[in-house]
Design a protein around this motif. Structure first.
Motif, PDB file in Angstrom:
ATOM      1  N   SER A  30     -16.965 -19.925  -1.098  1.00  0.00           N
ATOM      2  CA  SER A  30     -16.039 -20.705  -0.260  1.00  0.00           C
ATOM      3  C   SER A  30     -16.490 -22.145  -0.061  1.00  0.00           C
ATOM      4  CB  SER A  30     -15.889 -20.037   1.112  1.00  0.00           C
ATOM      5  OG  SER A  30     -17.158 -19.921   1.745  1.00  0.00           O
ATOM      6  N   PRO A  88     -17.392 -26.379  -1.023  1.00  0.00           N
ATOM      7  CA  PRO A  88     -16.614 -27.549  -1.432  1.00  0.00           C
ATOM      8  C   PRO A  88     -16.697 -27.832  -2.922  1.00  0.00           C
ATOM      9  CG  PRO A  88     -18.657 -28.246  -0.408  1.00  0.00           C
ATOM     10  CD  PRO A  88     -18.610 -26.747  -0.281  1.00  0.00           C
ATOM     11  N   ASN A  97     -12.475 -18.915  -1.787  1.00  0.00           N
ATOM     12  CA  ASN A  97     -11.581 -19.812  -2.502  1.00  0.00           C
ATOM     13  C   ASN A  97     -10.950 -19.036  -3.655  1.00  0.00           C
ATOM     14  OD1 ASN A  97     -12.342 -21.982  -0.858  1.00  0.00           O
ATOM     15  ND2 ASN A  97     -13.965 -22.644  -2.261  1.00  0.00           N
ATOM     16  N   THR A 157     -11.957 -25.776  -2.027  1.00  0.00           N
ATOM     17  CA  THR A 157     -10.978 -25.648  -0.954  1.00  0.00           C
ATOM     18  C   THR A 157      -9.596 -26.098  -1.417  1.00  0.00           C
ATOM     19  OG1 THR A 157     -12.703 -26.112   0.659  1.00  0.00           O
ATOM     20  CG2 THR A 157     -10.416 -26.340   1.395  1.00  0.00           C
ATOM     21  N   GLY A 158      -8.597 -25.249  -1.213  1.00  0.00           N
ATOM     22  CA  GLY A 158      -7.208 -25.634  -1.437  1.00  0.00           C
ATOM     23  C   GLY A 158      -6.746 -25.625  -2.874  1.00  0.00           C
ATOM     24  N   GLY A 170      -8.256 -29.273  -2.949  1.00  0.00           N
ATOM     25  CA  GLY A 170      -8.011 -29.803  -1.614  1.00  0.00           C
ATOM     26  C   GLY A 170      -6.551 -30.023  -1.298  1.00  0.00           C
ATOM     27  N   GLN A 182     -10.254 -32.803   2.553  1.00  0.00           N
ATOM     28  CA  GLN A 182     -10.552 -31.403   2.274  1.00  0.00           C
ATOM     29  C   GLN A 182     -11.447 -31.230   1.054  1.00  0.00           C
ATOM     30  OE1 GLN A 182      -9.496 -28.860   4.346  1.00  0.00           O
ATOM     31  NE2 GLN A 182      -8.836 -30.591   5.619  1.00  0.00           N
ATOM     32  N   SER A 183     -11.244 -32.072   0.038  1.00  0.00           N
ATOM     33  CA  SER A 183     -12.041 -31.999  -1.179  1.00  0.00           C
ATOM     34  C   SER A 183     -11.956 -33.328  -1.902  1.00  0.00           C
ATOM     35  CB  SER A 183     -11.537 -30.881  -2.099  1.00  0.00           C
ATOM     36  OG  SER A 183     -12.234 -30.894  -3.335  1.00  0.00           O
TER      37      SER A 183
END
Length: 570
Positions: A22, A24, A489, A510-511, A534, A540-541
């Protein structure tokens, strides 16, 4: 039917633990390593315009697009071989093809905020920038001093929404493809999954094409028809706003009536010929194509399996009219003549491929000709009585002939059936079938391979299966696209198709979504993509850049190798 009994000890790598999935940056098995290749905005060839954000339309047309998705690697110095050749299955390839090739890669989507830095375009120039970020990149890549990198190439090219295209098959030249404006056919959009053909070309698939159309004057000049509603056209589309400045995408502009019929097809591209005009193969039907997986069937006929990625839509296959080599020798495309079928799954584990033809009694009297049927393939499949599925996405064919298809999810299902056993089905499942007559028959047997819900709370946890690849040894690579459980993720897992064992090879950032998958001939290099890291939000990223909360994240290709040089997945 029987599965291949030789699959023993296929997966021996140390998986990524849930606790490490999970972060970055991507998580990868300690037995593997990865590099980054061709992020969005990099020049298609060395010396091209460098990335700057936001891009302009002219630069973006010469840069790698956004929304990296389906892709295929075509080895150079191996042009006489294909993934369907016995030499590929045995792994006996001449060495250069393992480190030099053409990479064909789809660019599915990119939101206005990510591409333009604003919620909606304010000019035709900004619309063109968005349009040029979509489509396909054909890039020549080579491994030099241990790193894959793009090269200058006569065959490198961008194919986007404003690239000339042509049509073939039953719908070519039909009035339903003509507009009052008389504009030539242009472009491909929302290019999701893909597939190589046995003759060495690339099939790119138009999925959510409806979302790029809108209506600027609905009250006076546009009322949605039954067909518009069946394909999801609406006044605002997905909010891209192209219709405000580009009349082609304005459903309420009478000069461009039927423009929407020019999208929703499978498009064939020659990765080794930049002068070739992309061809939309209409015999494969018009719907939200997630992918097009080719296999050589009985008597040398080519079979193409396809999913329509919508809740309660269908699984299709196309069977060519004759041996594909004979058709090519006659100057005919094997994808232009044949029969399109849609699947009905019976409760007893059997299934039937229903022909979408004018002589099918269930379709009699509903269509004037085959072209009209194909333009409205979804409506024809409704009438034929196909089984509504939970968002059919990628398909892949295992070495023993089993076909796998991901059903990503369906939170709206209220009644379960045998092929879609959960209601609702928020996490998806994978279905498997085996066709009669070496893929060309009209009957099949099927079962459920995996149900994602059963893995939650375990180290095998996954949700929302999407991308698929079955390797020649019987491993099934599974990519995910959706909200993963247990804090993960999105991810890439490897399954043993005999035992069902799952091992997590990679997790994203992430995302993002992990999608697109292709290998070098020796299967010692694997290419996958991170899409919308992100969700385009730099707070977020910032991947592939180090995290700083400012740098715009960029979709990119992740190149995976095993540290001991072994076959990927082993």
């Amino acid at each position: 039917w029987h599965r291949n009994p030789r699959n023993r000890g296929l997966i021996n790598f140390t998986p990524v633990a849930i606790a490490d999935g999970s972060g970055p940056t991507p998580g990868i098995s300690p037995d593997y390593q990865y590099d980054v290749l061709i992020p969005w905005g990099d020049p298609l060839e060395p010396g091209g315009p460098a990335f700057s954000w936001p891009p302009n339309a002219a630069d973006q047309a010469q840069q790698i697009g956004i929304g990296h998705d389906g892709m295929a690697f075509f080895p150079i110095d191996q042009s006489d071989c294909s993934p369907f050749d016995s030499k590929f299955r045995r792994g006996h390839w001449f060495r250069p093809g393992n480190y030099h090739g053409m990479l064909a890669i789809n660019h599915e989507f990119g939101g206005n905020s990510h591409v333009l830095g604003k919620s909606s375009p304010e000019s035709l120039e900004e619309v063109r920038t968005s349009q040029h970020a979509h489509g396909v990149s054909i890039v020549e890549i080579k491994k030099i001093h241990g790193q894959w990198r793009p090269l200058a190439s006569k065959n490198a090219r961008r194919i986007h929404v404003n690239t000339p295209v042509t049509f073939s098959g039953p719908v070519a030249g039909h009035p339903l493809l003509q507009t009052p404006a008389g504009n030539i056919p242009l472009g491909t959009v929302n290019n999701c999954s893909s597939g190589p053909t046995p003759w060495g070309t690339y099939l790119t698939c138009e999925e959510n094409f409806n979302g790029y159309f809108g209506a600027t004057n609905r009250e006076q000049t546009w009322l949605p028809t039954e067909a518009h509603q069946r394909y999801g056209f609406s006044e605002g589309g997905f909010g891209y706003g192209w219709e405000k400045f580009d009349a082609r995408f304005d459903l309420s502009n009478p000069d461009y009536k039927n423009e929407e019929h020019r999208f929703g097809w499978v498009v064939e591209i020659d990765p080794f010929d930049a002068t070739q005009t992309p061809v939309k193969r209409t015999a494969l039907g018009r719907f939200k194509h997630e992918g097009a997986t080719s296999v050589i069937g009985k008597d040398g006929r080519v079979v193409v399996y396809m999913g329509d990625d919508e809740r309660f839509d269908y699984i299709y296959k196309f069977v060519s009219a004759d041996h594909y080599r004979d058709m090519l020798d006659r100057g005919q495309s094997p994808l232009d003549e044949g029969t399109l079928y849609v699947a009905r799954f019976h409760e007893d584990g059997s299934g039937t491929w229903l022909p979408l033809t004018l002589d099918n009694p269930d379709l009699a009297g509903h269509f004037h000709d085959m072209a009209e049927l194909l333009v409205h393939t979804r409506i024809a499949a409704d009438l034929a009585g196909a089984t509504p599925m939970d968002r059919p996405e990628w398909t892949t064919v295992a070495p023993n002939g089993d076909v796998y298809c991901t059903l990503t999810n369906n939170s709206r299902r209220t009644e379960a059936d045998a092929a879609n056993p959960l209601a609702p089905n928020p996490d998806g499942h994978i279905i498997r079938w085996h066709d009669s007559e070496e893929h060309t028959g009209t009957h099949f047997s099927w079962d459920i391979f995996l149900i994602a819900e059963t893995t939650h709370g375990t180290e095998d946890s996954f949700s929302d299966p999407d991308g698929l690849y079955a390797d020649p040894d019987g491993r099934l690579f599974i990519e995910t696209d959706g909200g993963q459980k247990d804090g993960l993720n999105n991810q890439l897992l490897v399954a043993d198709t005999e035992t069902g064992k799952l091992s997590r090879l990679l997790t994203g950032v992430t995302g993002d979504e992990i999608t697109g998958i292709t290998v070098t001939p020796d299967r010692r290099t694997l290419f996958v993509n991170t899409q919308h890291p992100g969700n385009g939000d730099p707070t977020q990223s910032n991947f592939p850049a180090p995290y700083d909360g400012i740098t715009i994240p960029r979709d990119c290709t992740i190149v995976i190798t095993k540290k001991d040089g072994g076959i990927i997945g082993s």
